[in-house]
Design a protein around this motif. Sequence first.
Motif, PDB file in Angstrom:
ATOM      1  N   ILE A   1       0.866  -1.167   0.000  1.00  8.68           N
ATOM      2  CA  ILE A   1       0.000   0.000   0.000  1.00  8.68           C
ATOM      3  C   ILE A   1       0.912   1.229   0.000  1.00  8.68           C
ATOM      4  O   ILE A   1       1.654   1.452   0.959  1.00  8.68           O
ATOM      5  CB  ILE A   1      -0.946   0.011   1.211  1.00  8.68           C
ATOM      6  N   ASP A   2       0.854   2.009  -1.065  1.00 10.75           N
ATOM      7  CA  ASP A   2       1.690   3.190  -1.199  1.00 10.75           C
ATOM      8  C   ASP A   2       0.959   4.426  -0.677  1.00 10.75           C
ATOM      9  O   ASP A   2      -0.273   4.437  -0.547  1.00 10.75           O
ATOM     10  CB  ASP A   2       2.075   3.391  -2.667  1.00 10.75           C
ATOM     11  N   ASN A   3       1.751   5.481  -0.408  1.00 16.12           N
ATOM     12  CA  ASN A   3       1.198   6.743   0.101  1.00 16.12           C
ATOM     13  C   ASN A   3       0.270   6.497   1.285  1.00 16.12           C
ATOM     14  O   ASN A   3      -0.822   7.034   1.370  1.00 16.12           O
ATOM     15  CB  ASN A   3       0.448   7.487  -1.010  1.00 16.12           C
ATOM     16  N   CYS A   4       0.723   5.659   2.186  1.00 18.74           N
ATOM     17  CA  CYS A   4      -0.102   5.200   3.299  1.00 18.74           C
ATOM     18  C   CYS A   4       0.022   6.156   4.484  1.00 18.74           C
ATOM     19  O   CYS A   4       1.126   6.509   4.905  1.00 18.74           O
ATOM     20  CB  CYS A   4       0.327   3.790   3.702  1.00 18.74           C
ATOM     21  N   SER A   5      -1.138   6.568   5.040  1.00 22.42           N
ATOM     22  CA  SER A   5      -1.167   7.416   6.230  1.00 22.42           C
ATOM     23  C   SER A   5      -2.308   6.948   7.124  1.00 22.42           C
ATOM     24  O   SER A   5      -3.389   6.597   6.637  1.00 22.42           O
ATOM     25  CB  SER A   5      -1.377   8.887   5.858  1.00 22.42           C
ATOM     26  N   PHE A   6      -2.064   6.928   8.442  1.00 24.67           N
ATOM     27  CA  PHE A   6      -3.127   6.599   9.396  1.00 24.67           C
ATOM     28  C   PHE A   6      -2.628   6.867  10.805  1.00 24.67           C
ATOM     29  O   PHE A   6      -1.426   7.005  11.060  1.00 24.67           O
ATOM     30  CB  PHE A   6      -3.565   5.140   9.263  1.00 24.67           C
ATOM     31  N   SER A   7      -3.564   6.922  11.728  1.00 23.87           N
ATOM     32  CA  SER A   7      -3.267   6.942  13.155  1.00 23.87           C
ATOM     33  C   SER A   7      -3.766   5.626  13.728  1.00 23.87           C
ATOM     34  O   SER A   7      -4.910   5.216  13.480  1.00 23.87           O
ATOM     35  CB  SER A   7      -3.971   8.113  13.842  1.00 23.87           C
ATOM     36  N   GLY A   8      -2.910   4.948  14.475  1.00 25.54           N
ATOM     37  CA  GLY A   8      -3.258   3.631  14.974  1.00 25.54           C
ATOM     38  C   GLY A   8      -3.262   3.554  16.486  1.00 25.54           C
ATOM     39  O   GLY A   8      -2.533   4.275  17.170  1.00 25.54           O
ATOM     40  N   VAL A   9      -4.108   2.676  17.015  1.00 24.82           N
ATOM     41  CA  VAL A   9      -4.200   2.431  18.455  1.00 24.82           C
ATOM     42  C   VAL A   9      -4.308   0.929  18.669  1.00 24.82           C
ATOM     43  O   VAL A   9      -5.047   0.234  17.956  1.00 24.82           O
ATOM     44  CB  VAL A   9      -5.433   3.128  19.068  1.00 24.82           C
ATOM     45  N   PHE A  10      -3.545   0.436  19.647  1.00 20.89           N
ATOM     46  CA  PHE A  10      -3.697  -0.950  20.087  1.00 20.89           C
ATOM     47  C   PHE A  10      -4.000  -0.963  21.574  1.00 20.89           C
ATOM     48  O   PHE A  10      -3.387  -0.236  22.360  1.00 20.89           O
ATOM     49  CB  PHE A  10      -2.434  -1.775  19.838  1.00 20.89           C
ATOM     50  N   SER A  11      -4.974  -1.786  21.967  1.00 17.53           N
ATOM     51  CA  SER A  11      -5.306  -1.941  23.385  1.00 17.53           C
ATOM     52  C   SER A  11      -5.718  -3.382  23.634  1.00 17.53           C
ATOM     53  O   SER A  11      -6.353  -4.011  22.782  1.00 17.53           O
ATOM     54  CB  SER A  11      -6.448  -0.995  23.781  1.00 17.53           C
ATOM     55  N   ASN A  12      -5.325  -3.893  24.790  1.00 19.31           N
ATOM     56  CA  ASN A  12      -5.784  -5.237  25.166  1.00 19.31           C
ATOM     57  C   ASN A  12      -6.929  -5.159  26.175  1.00 19.31           C
ATOM     58  O   ASN A  12      -7.172  -6.098  26.925  1.00 19.31           O
ATOM     59  CB  ASN A  12      -4.631  -6.076  25.725  1.00 19.31           C
ATOM     60  N   ASN A  13      -7.629  -4.017  26.173  1.00 14.43           N
ATOM     61  CA  ASN A  13      -8.789  -3.828  27.057  1.00 14.43           C
ATOM     62  C   ASN A  13      -9.897  -3.146  26.268  1.00 14.43           C
ATOM     63  O   ASN A  13     -10.333  -2.041  26.585  1.00 14.43           O
ATOM     64  CB  ASN A  13      -8.408  -2.989  28.278  1.00 14.43           C
ATOM     65  N   TYR A  14     -10.371  -3.837  25.209  1.00 17.30           N
ATOM     66  CA  TYR A  14     -11.386  -3.256  24.329  1.00 17.30           C
ATOM     67  C   TYR A  14     -12.690  -3.008  25.085  1.00 17.30           C
ATOM     68  O   TYR A  14     -13.303  -1.950  24.962  1.00 17.30           O
ATOM     69  CB  TYR A  14     -11.612  -4.193  23.144  1.00 17.30           C
ATOM     70  N   ILE A  15     -13.105  -3.983  25.880  1.00 11.91           N
ATOM     71  CA  ILE A  15     -14.323  -3.840  26.679  1.00 11.91           C
ATOM     72  C   ILE A  15     -13.938  -3.989  28.141  1.00 11.91           C
ATOM     73  O   ILE A  15     -13.418  -5.039  28.552  1.00 11.91           O
ATOM     74  CB  ILE A  15     -15.377  -4.905  26.295  1.00 11.91           C
TER      75      ILE A  15
END
Length: 819
Positions: A339-353
């Motif tokens: 995937i070219d020209n890729c931009s995003f903000s990412g979040v990871f959590s092990n406490n979704y609920i």
Amino acid sequence: MPKWVKTTLKILSGIIALVIVAFICVTLYVVYNKQKVLNLITTELNKNLNGTLTIGGLDPTFFKGFPGVSVALKNVTLKDKLWANHHHTLLDAKDIYVSVDAGALLKGTVSINKVEVSNAKIDLFTDSTGYSNTAVFKSNHQDSTTKTKEKSSSSTQIKRFELSNVNFVVDDRKAFKLFQFEVQDIDGKMDYLSTGWKAHLQLKTLVKSFSFNTQKGSFLKDKLLNGPFDISYDNKNKLITVAPNQLGIGDDTFTIGGQFSLAKDPVTFTLNIADDHILWKSASNLLAANITKSLRMFDLDKPIAVTADLKGSFGAGDPLLYVTCKVKDNTLTTPAGRIDNCSFSGVFSNNYINGKGLTDENSVIKLYHFTGNYKQLPFTVDTAFINNLSTPVASGIFKSHFDVEKLNSVIGEQSLKFTKGTADIKMAYKADLVNYELNKPLLDGVINIKNADVSYLPRNLHFKNTGVALRFYKNDLYMNNIRLQTGNSVVNMEGKVSNFLNLYYTAPQKILIVWQITSPQLHIAEFLGFLNARQGGVSSKSKGSKTNLNNQLNTVFDKGSAELHLRVAKVYYKKFLATDATADLLLADNSIKVQNVSVKNAGGSVKLAGNIVQTGAANTFLLNTQIDNVNISNFFYAFNDFGLKSFTNKNLKGLLSAQAHLTGSINNAGNVVPRSLNGVTTFELKKGALVNFTPITSIGKFAFPFRDLKNITFSNLKGKFDINGDKITINPMQINSSVLNMDVAGVYSLSRGTNIALDIPLRNPKKDTAIVDQTERNKKRMRGIVLHILATDGDDGKIKIKWNKNRAKKEETSAEITN
């Protein structure tokens, strides 16, 4: 030299001499009172112990701790009372250097200025029952008498400390935690305040294990930590605070801070880690093995900004993880492609609920404002979720607008090839992730394709100005507003596939597309590609996501079925023109099943049913047809006289009704394969006429010179033909016409082998028109002189007319017997 300077120097020299003498005295005191000093140190260090502290030896180090006194403790071990059960020594140090206050030592007390530990192992062990060898340290719950006594005396304070070549281990078998550090060097300084203490230390240590769960692997494994720490302790809140500072971890530099709360047992902690310029591979290598294995499936070419917050305890259970990253104009490599020209903000959590545990099952990856180009296809995903990393499920809303020609690089050019048009996609999706690719997605959205030129390569079909609106709802696929144009044909289609998304992946052979098709005009010759067997194929050895997608599409096209319900105003096929056509077709397994076909043609109607099986260059068919009141001349003209050469549309007039049951073969050009027809047909011709039929006119030259045999009319003509390859068997048939009557039987061949017997009475049928009784008329029909004619093959390939001698002899013999 001035007198006051001399006096000052003498005083300073005396003070220095006094200090040196005092230091020597103290040193000599230690030398000659080793055991006493050793006992004092051991007693001081054992004040708060529930176990055994042993010191193998003590030696003064003279000027190492000047002006204080330094002693070297050799072979120091610290064991709890249950050491014999678990054999984990809390402290095993080869060398400990302790710098003590000389004045306090002379008074019989110990004040430690500095401690240096080297060549040691510190092993904090907790067994599966929860017992820890740190129980060697006494509990704070003491009786009031002890508290009163200790309150009056100051606690031991260590102002500086150094550690080198120390292996530090926290091994918690109950909580499945393992922290192991190979300390190369730690140099620290402590200041004691009324509210607690502060420390500054320089750290250089190798992380061998940093496992919050040994079943999942270690963070920071085999990474070197190098940098400063500023730490403070609050007595009131029992809180250790690590001020944010830059720390080298491996080849990268992070800003790390955090807190440790000693108010609860077990100790809780919060860590904050950040790096605004780190490569994806470097970041993934810092995480636990179970996470690293997953993240290595992906890569980003340029550095990204990452933050990580960890909250937890040193007791059982995993810590809370909250990781963020920011990606800008990068290149993302995934198992499905780049995937070219890729931009995003990412979040990871092990406490979704909240409340469902800090587990892989309750973990989530969130991607916000995800944009990029996949195979030159631009797309955006406002918010994408990946839930439950044990059995991951991806969801989000996908949007894209692009020229459909760019699809060729995605799906390959083995099924569909686009050369023009645009596509708009807005699709909400939810799908399982299997090997990091979407599997069995649940889709809800639309795909609009406009003004597209597309070729369906397996059938060599080409369409112009095509429009398609695909609507996914739950598991079903709706295909609306489809406009296909190929040549002079325009087709409008509406379709539906029930349970499409399940069957697409699990049982493509069960996919059934139900089409409602209308057209103002349809030229069948432009769709003869459907008679072709599918061309090409996909190698089973092919690999890669593009090939996999193309394989899947080919499988659907190859094994899926289509049910077509057609309503066409005009149908053209070569010379054939039909109106008000309706038909139901089923395309499946290289076969076309035709049902309920009805058209208006040549002033009448044609109905048929049957099927076509595609077998390579030729296609076998079975056909049942019913013809009602069609103009026979036009009908024969439309079908090229059905391959007949001596009997054409120019020889026929009248209204034809017929039924036929035929089998045969048709080639990819839509022509009947010679000598392939087999079957039976019956017909009835009303108000018919036989015009300029050479076999009859040839007879008339000498048999009926005064009758008009060029235009023979029939009130009603019926017959039955058996077709076998190039042979057409004419079952015995009576022909009653305006000019003559005849009985016909025999074989007509499209090549060689014609043998048709004609019995023609010379009696003029006009004489019998006054007879009303049909039975009586039939009796007189063959009276008088009867010509027995035989139509056979001529040397020039044309039909030759001659006397049927065998038939004539039979007639004579029969007459003699009768007489």
